[in-house]
Scaffold this motif. Structure first.
Motif, short mmCIF file in Angstrom:
data_model
loop_
_atom_site.label_atom_id
_atom_site.label_comp_id
_atom_site.label_asym_id
_atom_site.label_seq_id
_atom_site.Cartn_x
_atom_site.Cartn_y
_atom_site.Cartn_z
N SER A 581 -31.58 11.37 -20.45
CA SER A 581 -32.50 11.25 -19.31
C SER A 581 -33.97 11.31 -19.72
CB SER A 581 -32.22 12.37 -18.30
OG SER A 581 -32.51 13.64 -18.86
N GLN A 582 -34.26 11.89 -20.87
CA GLN A 582 -35.67 12.09 -21.25
C GLN A 582 -36.20 10.99 -22.17
OE1 GLN A 582 -35.76 16.04 -22.92
NE2 GLN A 582 -35.42 17.04 -20.94
N ALA A 583 -35.41 9.93 -22.35
CA ALA A 583 -35.80 8.90 -23.33
C ALA A 583 -36.87 7.95 -22.81
CB ALA A 583 -34.57 8.10 -23.75
N HIS A 584 -37.00 7.80 -21.48
CA HIS A 584 -37.94 6.81 -20.94
C HIS A 584 -38.90 7.45 -19.95
CE1 HIS A 584 -34.63 4.30 -22.48
NE2 HIS A 584 -35.61 3.46 -22.77
N THR A 585 -40.07 6.83 -19.85
CA THR A 585 -41.10 7.34 -18.95
C THR A 585 -41.89 6.15 -18.40
OG1 THR A 585 -42.91 8.92 -18.77
CG2 THR A 585 -42.85 7.59 -20.77
N VAL A 586 -42.89 6.46 -17.57
CA VAL A 586 -43.74 5.42 -16.96
C VAL A 586 -45.11 5.46 -17.62
CG1 VAL A 586 -44.87 4.68 -14.83
CG2 VAL A 586 -42.55 5.58 -14.75
N GLN A 587 -45.66 4.28 -17.91
CA GLN A 587 -47.02 4.22 -18.44
C GLN A 587 -47.71 2.97 -17.89
OE1 GLN A 587 -46.65 3.77 -22.74
NE2 GLN A 587 -46.71 1.55 -22.56
N ALA A 588 -49.02 2.89 -18.09
CA ALA A 588 -49.76 1.71 -17.63
C ALA A 588 -49.25 0.49 -18.39
CB ALA A 588 -51.25 1.91 -17.88
N ASP A 589 -49.06 -0.61 -17.65
CA ASP A 589 -48.56 -1.84 -18.25
C ASP A 589 -49.64 -2.45 -19.14
OD1 ASP A 589 -47.47 -4.24 -18.93
OD2 ASP A 589 -46.81 -4.77 -16.91
N PRO A 590 -49.38 -2.54 -20.45
CA PRO A 590 -50.42 -3.09 -21.36
C PRO A 590 -50.79 -4.53 -21.01
CG PRO A 590 -48.55 -2.16 -22.60
CD PRO A 590 -48.15 -2.22 -21.16
N GLY A 591 -49.87 -5.27 -20.40
CA GLY A 591 -50.14 -6.69 -20.14
C GLY A 591 -50.51 -6.98 -18.69
N GLY A 592 -50.71 -5.94 -17.89
CA GLY A 592 -51.02 -6.18 -16.48
C GLY A 592 -51.68 -4.98 -15.85
N GLU A 593 -51.73 -5.02 -14.51
CA GLU A 593 -52.43 -3.94 -13.80
C GLU A 593 -51.47 -2.84 -13.34
OE1 GLU A 593 -54.60 -5.64 -10.62
OE2 GLU A 593 -55.89 -6.86 -11.92
N GLY A 594 -50.16 -3.13 -13.26
CA GLY A 594 -49.21 -2.17 -12.73
C GLY A 594 -48.72 -1.17 -13.76
N LEU A 595 -47.55 -0.61 -13.47
CA LEU A 595 -46.92 0.37 -14.36
C LEU A 595 -45.71 -0.26 -15.04
CD1 LEU A 595 -47.06 3.49 -12.01
CD2 LEU A 595 -48.54 3.01 -13.97
N ALA A 596 -45.40 0.25 -16.23
CA ALA A 596 -44.26 -0.30 -16.99
C ALA A 596 -43.42 0.85 -17.52
CB ALA A 596 -44.77 -1.14 -18.16
N VAL A 597 -42.15 0.56 -17.79
CA VAL A 597 -41.27 1.55 -18.40
C VAL A 597 -41.55 1.56 -19.91
CG1 VAL A 597 -39.33 -0.01 -18.86
CG2 VAL A 597 -38.88 2.40 -18.46
N ALA A 598 -41.49 2.76 -20.50
CA ALA A 598 -41.77 2.89 -21.94
C ALA A 598 -40.91 4.01 -22.52
CB ALA A 598 -43.25 3.19 -22.17
N VAL A 599 -40.73 3.96 -23.82
CA VAL A 599 -40.04 5.04 -24.52
C VAL A 599 -40.92 6.28 -24.47
CG1 VAL A 599 -39.13 5.82 -26.76
CG2 VAL A 599 -38.80 3.46 -26.03
N SER A 600 -40.35 7.44 -24.18
CA SER A 600 -41.11 8.68 -24.08
C SER A 600 -41.78 9.01 -25.41
CB SER A 600 -40.18 9.84 -23.71
OG SER A 600 -39.59 9.61 -22.44
N PRO A 601 -42.98 9.62 -25.34
CA PRO A 601 -43.69 9.94 -26.59
C PRO A 601 -42.85 10.75 -27.57
CG PRO A 601 -45.13 10.27 -24.70
CD PRO A 601 -43.77 9.94 -24.14
N ALA A 602 -42.04 11.69 -27.07
CA ALA A 602 -41.23 12.53 -27.96
C ALA A 602 -40.16 11.72 -28.70
CB ALA A 602 -40.57 13.65 -27.16
N TYR A 603 -39.84 10.52 -28.17
CA TYR A 603 -38.77 9.70 -28.74
C TYR A 603 -39.30 8.55 -29.60
CZ TYR A 603 -35.13 11.84 -25.76
OH TYR A 603 -34.24 12.71 -25.17
N VAL A 604 -40.60 8.27 -29.50
CA VAL A 604 -41.15 7.04 -30.10
C VAL A 604 -40.85 6.94 -31.59
CG1 VAL A 604 -43.30 5.86 -30.70
CG2 VAL A 604 -42.92 6.63 -28.36
#
Length: 706
Positions: A581-604
């Protein structure tokens, strides 16, 4: 006549000892002492007589002599000191006295004499000092005392000064380094590096047999730690050694000349890999030549093994194994490779022939030879080949597998019965005599082989699963016995991860074996207890392996007694849900204005190693939901469902790749089917709408059903 003279000499000595005992003043003692030391220097005293001298004199009188600054009239300045040292050198011939605190506390005095300017009258003093230091080195406490009290730096200075006895200084340094290398380098690295610098210069300049003699000496001055390539002076030394070796190995040599050169090269490889070889055309040719020569040596020795010839060549062939292992690594290296592609292909063919010889040799090994360290070295290097090159020599390796399993089992059982667990690499094992861990080096190869039917069947029939479980349990106990979190990945943790990979292969390819072999029930029980104890932050890759393996096995063993123990199973699944459950998080979308799913910092950082396990774990969890009725409640308690739904409603659907959507959908569908509360929560978060947005057709259909 000689016997008569000796008898008269000993009679005089006894009278002198009597005078020493009964002397009324210093002049009487001094006169008797001169006769005693004369007899001592003649070297004709037996152990009993030497002990009589000690009993008559003790340490008190030599101590006075060493501290006396005023010599007798008409005598050299160091007369008293010289007499005191002669007596101590005499006493040191008795190992019990050499280990005495009264000798050990003289070490600083010995050191001072070595580094003081030498005049022609003091050579006998220096001889006596070296005799004392050699005797101390041979005692149990001696090496540690010598290092602590500064003898390493004194010996280095004595050698570098080139004064009287400098060759003995080098000999003593070699002895100290052989016993306490790590401690010597830890305390006196600059002095030792200065000696290495001189030796490397001499090595490069020498044009005679001295060059080959230095090949024997230099390995003692190349430490495994700290890495000298991080020091500019160390790098210069290594470059001189590279050039000197290139000169040697590029020439026509006899075996007695080539062997020391190969051993020196292997020593450099053990210390710093291939970093000492320059990244240029000449360097790549040298590396290829080095590996080529090593392969030829292995084939010549092992293809038609004569027991007597092999015995005499074991040391150099073991050095060749080190060079070949470097060759394997360099052939696989993609980033800044030292070798060109053509060279890599040529070396792989040559190494394959060498490993054919290693396999041939191992097939001839008799039961009584299994304790031979050379067998261990041969198995280790073969393990390195099996770990990387899975296609070649497959038939030969399959035929050797029964021996490899038997050998690994024997060494492991002997280690377990001795009550000594394999130690993590962070713990120094200097002089500990731990049993050798052959399985550690065979695990990566076994992991590849269990993915294929024929070798897998051989490993199973030879009892490898039970052995691997015992080994896994042993390594787990080592890991959990170490408090705190080890910063670098230890060999223990790597072995546990690789063993999980082997078990995963068996779970996927041989599920019937998992059901019928009690080994896997025991393994399941261990995994249930292990995962909740792991801190994911410190051991994320291992946690991923254990979680995924446990989830995959739980599907097969759901009805077994071990999984009916509700509490341990629930604790395991809670820990597994936490990992997933802790593998993914939300971050600003690098290619747009919205939000995108990303790998959690602890897992990167660990994601390249765990992402496949994560997806496999998600599939296994989805399959487990219908097998364990309490599992949906565990998901709800972890608040994973709400967090996942919130993530999917916040991010742009385009930012979630198809593989991730499939993984999420698999779990969501099973939760919606198995649990009304889960279904209600999904619907309350507009599940049908975003299921349609994400193309989750199976979830959309499930939610639309009454």
């Amino acid at each position: 006549a000689m016997a008569s003279d000796a008898a008269e000499g000993f009679s005089t000595l006894k009278r002198c000892l009597g005078v020493l005992r009964d002397a009324k003043n210093d002049s009487e003692q001094f006169a008797a002492l001169l006769l005693v030391t004369k007899a001592v220097k003649a070297g004709e005293l037996d152990a009993k007589t030497r002990r009589q001298i000690f009993d008559a004199i003790g340490f008190t009188f030599p101590n006075r002599l060493l501290t006396s600054r005023q010599p007798p009239a008409g005598c050299p300045q160091d007369t008293f000191r010289a007499l005191g040292l002669t007596l101590l050198a005499c006493f040191c011939t008795d190992p019990e006295l050499a280990n005495h605190s009264q000798i050990l506390n003289k070490i600083p005095t010995f050191n001072d004499i070595l580094v003081s300017p030498c005049n022609p009258d003091s050579t006998s003093m220096i001889d006596d000092v070296y005799q004392c230091l050699s005797a101390v080195l041979a005692t149990a406490r001696g090496p540690r005392e010598l290092v602590t009290k500064g003898t390493v730096s004194a010996l280095c200075q004595a050698y570098l000064n080139g004064s009287y006895g400098s060759d003995r200084a080098l000999t003593l340094l070699l002895g100290l380094l052989a016993i306490a290398e790590a401690r010597c380098w830890q305390k006196d690295a600059p002095h030792l590096l200065a000696v290495l610098s001189k030796l490397s210069k001499d090595f490069l300049k020498a044009e005679d047999m001295t060059k080959f003699e230095l090949c024997e000496v230099l390995p003692h001055f190349i430490p495994l730690s700290p890495p000298l390539t991080q020091d500019s002076q160390g790098c210069e030394c290594f470059h001189r050694l590279y050039k000197g070796l290139a000169n040697i190995l590029g020439s026509k040599l006899s075996q007695s000349q080539r062997d020391p050169a190969l051993k020196l090269a292997a020593c450099l490889v053990q210390a710093c890999g291939s970093e000492w070889i320059p990244a240029e055309s000449a360097g790549s040719k040298f590396l290829a030549l080095l590996v080529n020569l090593a392969c030829v040596e292995v084939r010549l020795t092992l293809e038609e093994p004569d027991p007597f010839e092999v015995e005499g060549k074991k040391e150099v062939v073991t050095a060749c194994y080190v060079l070949i292992e470097m060759g394997i690594q360099e052939c696989l290296r993609e980033e800044k490779p030292l070798l060109e592609e053509v060279q890599k292909m040529q070396l792989m063919r040559i190494m394959e022939e060498a490993f054919g010889a290693v396999i041939f040799y191992l097939r001839q090994v008799k039961q009584e030879e299994l304790q031979d360290p050379f067998i261990f070295a041969s198995v280790r290097v073969l393990g390195a080949w099996m770990a990387e090159e899975t296609a070649s020599l497959k038939q030969e390796i399959c035929e050797l597998l029964p021996f490899l399993v038997c050998y690994a089992k024997k060494l492991f059982k002997e280690g377990s019965s001795a009550g000594s667990l394999p130690q993590p690499e962070l713990v120094s094992t200097e002089g500990s005599g731990l049993p050798q861990d052959a399985l550690r080096f065979l695990l990566p190869g076994f992991c590849h082989l269990t993915a294929e039917e024929r070798p897998r069947d051989i490993l199973i029939s030879e009892g490898a699963p039970a052995l691997l479980y015992e080994y896994f349990l042993c390594q787990w106990e080592v890991l959990t016995s170490q408090p705190g979190s080890p910063a670098p990945l230890t060999s223990t943790e790597m072995s546990l991860q690789t063993a999980c990979g082997i078990f995963l292969n068996l779970v996927v390819t041989a599920p019937d074996l998992i059901r019928r072999d009690k080994t896997f029930s025991s393994l399941m029980e261990l995994l249930l207890k292990a995962l909740p104890l792991l801190t994911q932050k410190d051991h994320l890759v291992l946690a991923a392996n254990i979680a995924t393996l446990g989830l995959m096995m739980a599907r097969i063993l759901a009805s077994s007694t071990v999984l009916q123990e509700a509490q341990s199973a629930k604790d395991f699944f809670r820990a597994a849900i936490r990992f997933l459950s802790q593998a993914h998080t939300v971050q600003a979308d690098p290619g747009g204005e919205g939000l995108a799913v990303a790998v959690s910092p602890a897992y990167v950082n660990a994601w390249p190693d765990v992402h496949e396990l994560w997806f496999l774990g998600m599939q296994a969890l989805a399959s487990s939901i219908t097998l364990f009725p309490w599992l949906p409640q565990a998901v709800l308690q972890a608040q994973w469902l709400e967090n996942l739904l919130e993530l999917l409603t916040r991010v742009s659907p385009a930012s979630v790749d198809f593989e991730l959507i499939t993984a999420f959908q698999g779990v969501l569908v099973e939760l919606a089917r198995a649990s009304q509360p889960c279904r209600d929560i999904i619907l309350s978060h507009h599940g049908e709408e975003w299921a349609n947005l994400y193309g989750m057709a199976a979830l959309e259909q499930c939610l639309s059903e009454q």
